[in-house]
Design an enzyme around this catalytic site. Structure first.
Site, PDB file in Angstrom:
ATOM      1  N   ASP A  70       0.928  -1.261   0.143  1.00  0.00           N
ATOM      2  CA  ASP A  70       0.054  -0.011  -0.023  1.00  0.00           C
ATOM      3  C   ASP A  70       0.885   1.379  -0.089  1.00  0.00           C
ATOM      4  O   ASP A  70       2.099   1.174   0.275  1.00  0.00           O
ATOM      5  CB  ASP A  70      -0.911  -0.061   1.167  1.00  0.00           C
ATOM      6  CG  ASP A  70      -0.162  -0.006   2.325  1.00  0.00           C
ATOM      7  OD1 ASP A  70       0.751  -0.725   2.796  1.00  0.00           O
ATOM      8  OD2 ASP A  70      -0.548   0.618   3.440  1.00  0.00           O
TER       9      ASP A  70
ATOM     10  N   GLU B 196       0.250  -0.878   5.802  1.00  0.00           N
ATOM     11  CA  GLU B 196       1.199  -0.420   6.513  1.00  0.00           C
ATOM     12  C   GLU B 196       1.191   1.090   6.650  1.00  0.00           C
ATOM     13  O   GLU B 196       1.453   1.894   7.937  1.00  0.00           O
ATOM     14  CB  GLU B 196       2.656  -0.635   5.938  1.00  0.00           C
ATOM     15  CG  GLU B 196       3.747  -0.383   6.744  1.00  0.00           C
ATOM     16  CD  GLU B 196       4.280   1.196   6.621  1.00  0.00           C
ATOM     17  OE1 GLU B 196       5.156   1.433   7.564  1.00  0.00           O
ATOM     18  OE2 GLU B 196       4.165   1.781   5.832  1.00  0.00           O
TER      19      GLU B 196
ATOM     20  N   ASP C 228      12.580  -1.006   3.999  1.00  0.00           N
ATOM     21  CA  ASP C 228      11.454  -0.184   3.942  1.00  0.00           C
ATOM     22  C   ASP C 228      12.095   1.094   4.582  1.00  0.00           C
ATOM     23  O   ASP C 228      11.405   1.848   5.281  1.00  0.00           O
ATOM     24  CB  ASP C 228      10.372  -0.813   4.550  1.00  0.00           C
ATOM     25  CG  ASP C 228       8.961   0.183   4.734  1.00  0.00           C
ATOM     26  OD1 ASP C 228       8.938   1.080   3.683  1.00  0.00           O
ATOM     27  OD2 ASP C 228       8.531   0.214   5.291  1.00  0.00           O
TER      28      ASP C 228
ATOM     29  N   HIS D 191       6.324   9.753   1.372  1.00  0.00           N
ATOM     30  CA  HIS D 191       5.224  10.341   1.783  1.00  0.00           C
ATOM     31  C   HIS D 191       5.061  11.894   1.344  1.00  0.00           C
ATOM     32  O   HIS D 191       4.156  12.463   1.502  1.00  0.00           O
ATOM     33  CB  HIS D 191       5.527  10.578   3.364  1.00  0.00           C
ATOM     34  CG  HIS D 191       5.094   9.302   3.928  1.00  0.00           C
ATOM     35  ND1 HIS D 191       4.605   8.979   5.207  1.00  0.00           N
ATOM     36  CD2 HIS D 191       5.466   8.056   3.313  1.00  0.00           C
ATOM     37  CE1 HIS D 191       4.534   7.597   5.594  1.00  0.00           C
ATOM     38  NE2 HIS D 191       5.094   6.771   4.450  1.00  0.00           N
TER      39      HIS D 191
END
Length: 479
Positions: A103, A169, A198, A448
Site C-alpha cells: 500500500d 502499513e 522499507d 510520503h
C-alpha cells in the site's frame, strides 16, 4: 564468503534486464493502492492480486491471509490480504523472512507533483518518479526480481525465503500484529533472521544498515463548543471559540526550536554513553545532505552530530494539521464549532507509549483548565508504538555489510532512523530473531511527499544488494 563467479553472473543478468525491471515497477506504481482512503480499497486488493500473479509466475507458494474488517470513512471494509509467500524449503539452508508493504500514501497532482503520481516517470538524471516507487513497491519488487534473476540465470537460490507483504502499513498495519503472533509457531517457524527493506540511506551517496528506529505516539485533540458553525461578524467576540482554544493549546506543546514542553516526556530517555558518542564520528553525513533532502536551509543545528542525535536518539514533537477549519482558497468568515488538531511524538528507547499518553493527557487538561473556557476538550491516542533497537553485531548484519561491500565497494554506515516501522519490534519479540533494515533508496527519495522517487541506479543496484545479501547469509557462520 559468497562465490564471486556466481555473483558476477547474477549481476550481469540484472544489468541486462534493467528496463524489464523498470517496466515492472511502472505497472505497480500505476495501481493507486492507497490504504487510508476507502475509495481506493479496491485498488489495494488489485495490487495484492498483481503480486499474487507474480508469485505464481515465479513458483512462489503462498497464502493470502484475511485479517478481518475495519471501519474507514464510515464504511465497514475488508482489510487487504497479508501475503505469506514461501520460496524453498531445504532443511540444509538458512531461512530468511522478508517483510514489505504494497500500500502507499495518497497522492494528488495538485499537491505539487511535477508529473502524474500514478505514472512512473524517468527524468534526465535517472530518477524514477511516482508514488510508491521507493516506499515500498521498489523494494518489495526488488526481492521478486532477485528471485527471477536467479531462475533465469540458472543460479541456485542460496536460502529459503519467507515473504510477508501487507497492504495496510500506511494505515497502522491493522491485523498484522495479530497474524504474526498467531503464525509465530506455524508459518514463521524455522525463520533464522528477518530483513526489511522499507527505509532509506542516511544521505545520497553511501549505503547504510539500520539497527534502530524511533517509536510513535499519535494524538487527536478536539475542542468543541457551539452547536453549529457561526458567522464571525455576528458572534465573534461573544463566544468562546474552539479554534482559539486549540491554537493556544498547541502553542504550548513545543517551541519553534524543537523543545518539547510537556513535563515528563524526556524523563525515560536513555542516557548518551561514551560508546554511542563514538559511533557518530564514523558516519558519512553532512548538513548539506539534510538541506538537500528538505530543499531549504531551515535546519535547527549546524552540527552533524547534534542533527543525527536529534533525529535518532531524542524524542521530537510534530504538529500535523487541523480538521474542521476553513482551508479552501478565498475568504470565509466562519467560526468553526468544532476543531480537531493532530500531533505526534516520536519516542526513543526506554520511553513507554502508555506513559507518554498519560503525560500528554495530564498536561493538556491542566493547560485547558487554565483557559477558563466553556468549550469541551477531548484527547484521543490514535496510535502508539515503542522504539526498536537491534544488534548490529549479529551475523545477519555481518552478511548485509559484506553484501554492501560487494555491490557498492564501500563499508556501510551503521545508522538508526527517526521514523517508525512498528512491525520490526513485533517480529523481534514474537520470533525472538534478529531484525535487519536494509534500505534500497536514498535519503532524498521523498517518501510520503510530492515527487517521491527511486533512482534507477539504486533500484538496479538494490536488486543486486538484496540477492547478494542472501548469498552472504548462506555463507556466514550463524553463531
Amino acid at each position: 564468503m559468497a562465490n564471486t563467479e556466481t555473483l558476477e553472473r547474477f549481476f550481469s543478468y540484472v544489468d541486462q534486464n534493467q528496463d524489464h525491471y523498470v517496466t515492472r515497477l511502472r505497472e505497480a506504481v500505476a495501481i493507486p493502492s492507497v490504504s487510508s482512503d476507502a475509495d481506493h480499497r479496491e485498488d489495494v486488493y488489485r495490487m495484492g492480486d498483481w503480486l499474487i500473479g507474480l508469485f505464481k509466475q515465479l513458483n512462489i507458494s503462498y497464502e493470502a491471509a484475511e485479517p478481518g474488517t475495519h471501519v474507514l470513512d464510515g464504511k465497514t471494509l475488508k482489510l487487504p490480504p497479508i501475503l505469506l509467500g514461501t520460496y524453498g524449503n531445504d532443511p540444509n539452508k538458512k531461512t530468511i523472512l522478508v517483510y514489505g508493504h504494497y500500500d502507499v500514501q495518497p497522492a494528488l497532482i495538485e499537491d505539487g507533483w511535477r508529473s502524474d503520481p500514478w505514472k512512473l516517470t524517468e527524468d534526465s538524471t535517472g530518477r524514477l518518479v511516482g508514488r510508491g516507487s521507493s516506499d515500498d513497491k521498489g523494494p518489495i519488487i526488488g526481492w521478486l526480481n532477485a528471485i527471477e534473476a536467479h531462475q533465469k540465470a540458472g543460479i541456485e537460490f542460496p536460502v529459503n525465503l519467507k515473504i510477508c507483504f501487507e497492504g495496510m502499513e500506511e494505515n497502522e498495519s491493522e491485523g498484522l500484529d495479530d497474524l504474526i503472533l498467531r503464525e509465530a509457531n506455524r508459518y514463521f517457524k524455522g525463520v533464522d533472521a528477518v530483513c526489511i527493506s522499507d527505509n532509506y540511506w542516511l544521505g545520497v551517496t553511501k549505503p547504510c544498515l539500520t539497527y534502530g528506529l524511533r517509536g510513535i505516539s499519535y494524538f487527536k485533540v478536539t475542542v468543541s463548543g457551539p452547536g453549529r458553525d457561526l458567522h464571525s461578524g455576528v458572534f465573534g467576540g461573544t463566544v468562546y471559540e474552539p479554534m482559539t482554544d486549540l491554537i493556544i493549546l498547541f502553542s504550548k506543546l513545543v517551541t519553534s526550536d524543537g523543545k518539547i514542553l510537556i513535563p515528563g516526556i524526556n524523563d525515560d530517555v536513555a542516557e548518551l554513553t561514551d560508546e554511542e558518542k563514538e559511533t557518530y564520528k564514523a558516519i558519512e553525513f553532512k548538513i548539506q545532505d539534510l538541506q538537500s533532502a528538505i530543499e531549504s536551509q531551515t535546519n535547527l543545528f549546524d552540527n552533524e552530530t547534534q542533527t543525527l542525535q536529534a533525529r535518532w536518539r531524542y524524542p521530537s514533537l510534530s504538529i500535523h494539521g487541523i480538521e474542521g477549519a476553513f482551508s479552501a482558497p478565498g475568504v470565509k468568515t466562519v467560526l468553526p464549532c468544532k476543531v480537531s488538531g493532530k500531533f505526534s511524538i516520536r519516542s526513543v528507547p526506554n520511553m513507554d507509549p502508555d506513559k507518554v499518553t498519560a503525560c500528554v493527557e495530564k498536561y493538556l487538561k491542566e493547560e485547558f483548565a487554565k483557559l477558563g473556557s466553556k468549550n469541551k476538550l477531548n484527547i484521543e491516542s490514535l496510535h502508539g508504538a515503542k522504539a526498536w533497537v537491534s544488534s548490529p553485531n549479529h551475523w545477519n548484519f555481518v552478511a548485509a555489510a559484506k553484501a554492501v561491500e560487494k555491490v557498492f565497494k564501500c563499508k556501510p554506515d551503521l545508522t538508526r532512523e527517526g521514523g517508525s516501522i512498528p512491525v520490526t519490534l513485533t517480529f523481534q519479540d514474537a520470533l525472538n530473531k534478529n531484525v535487519l533494515l536494509l534500505p534500497m533508496g536514498r535519503g532524498d527519495d521523498g517518501a510520503h511527499s510530492t515527487n517521491e522517487k527511486l533512482d534507477r541506479s539504486n533500484y538496479i543496484q538494490g536488486i543486486k544488494l538484496l540477492g547478494t545479501y542472501l548469498h552472504e547469509v548462506a555463507a556466514v557462520k550463524s553463531t
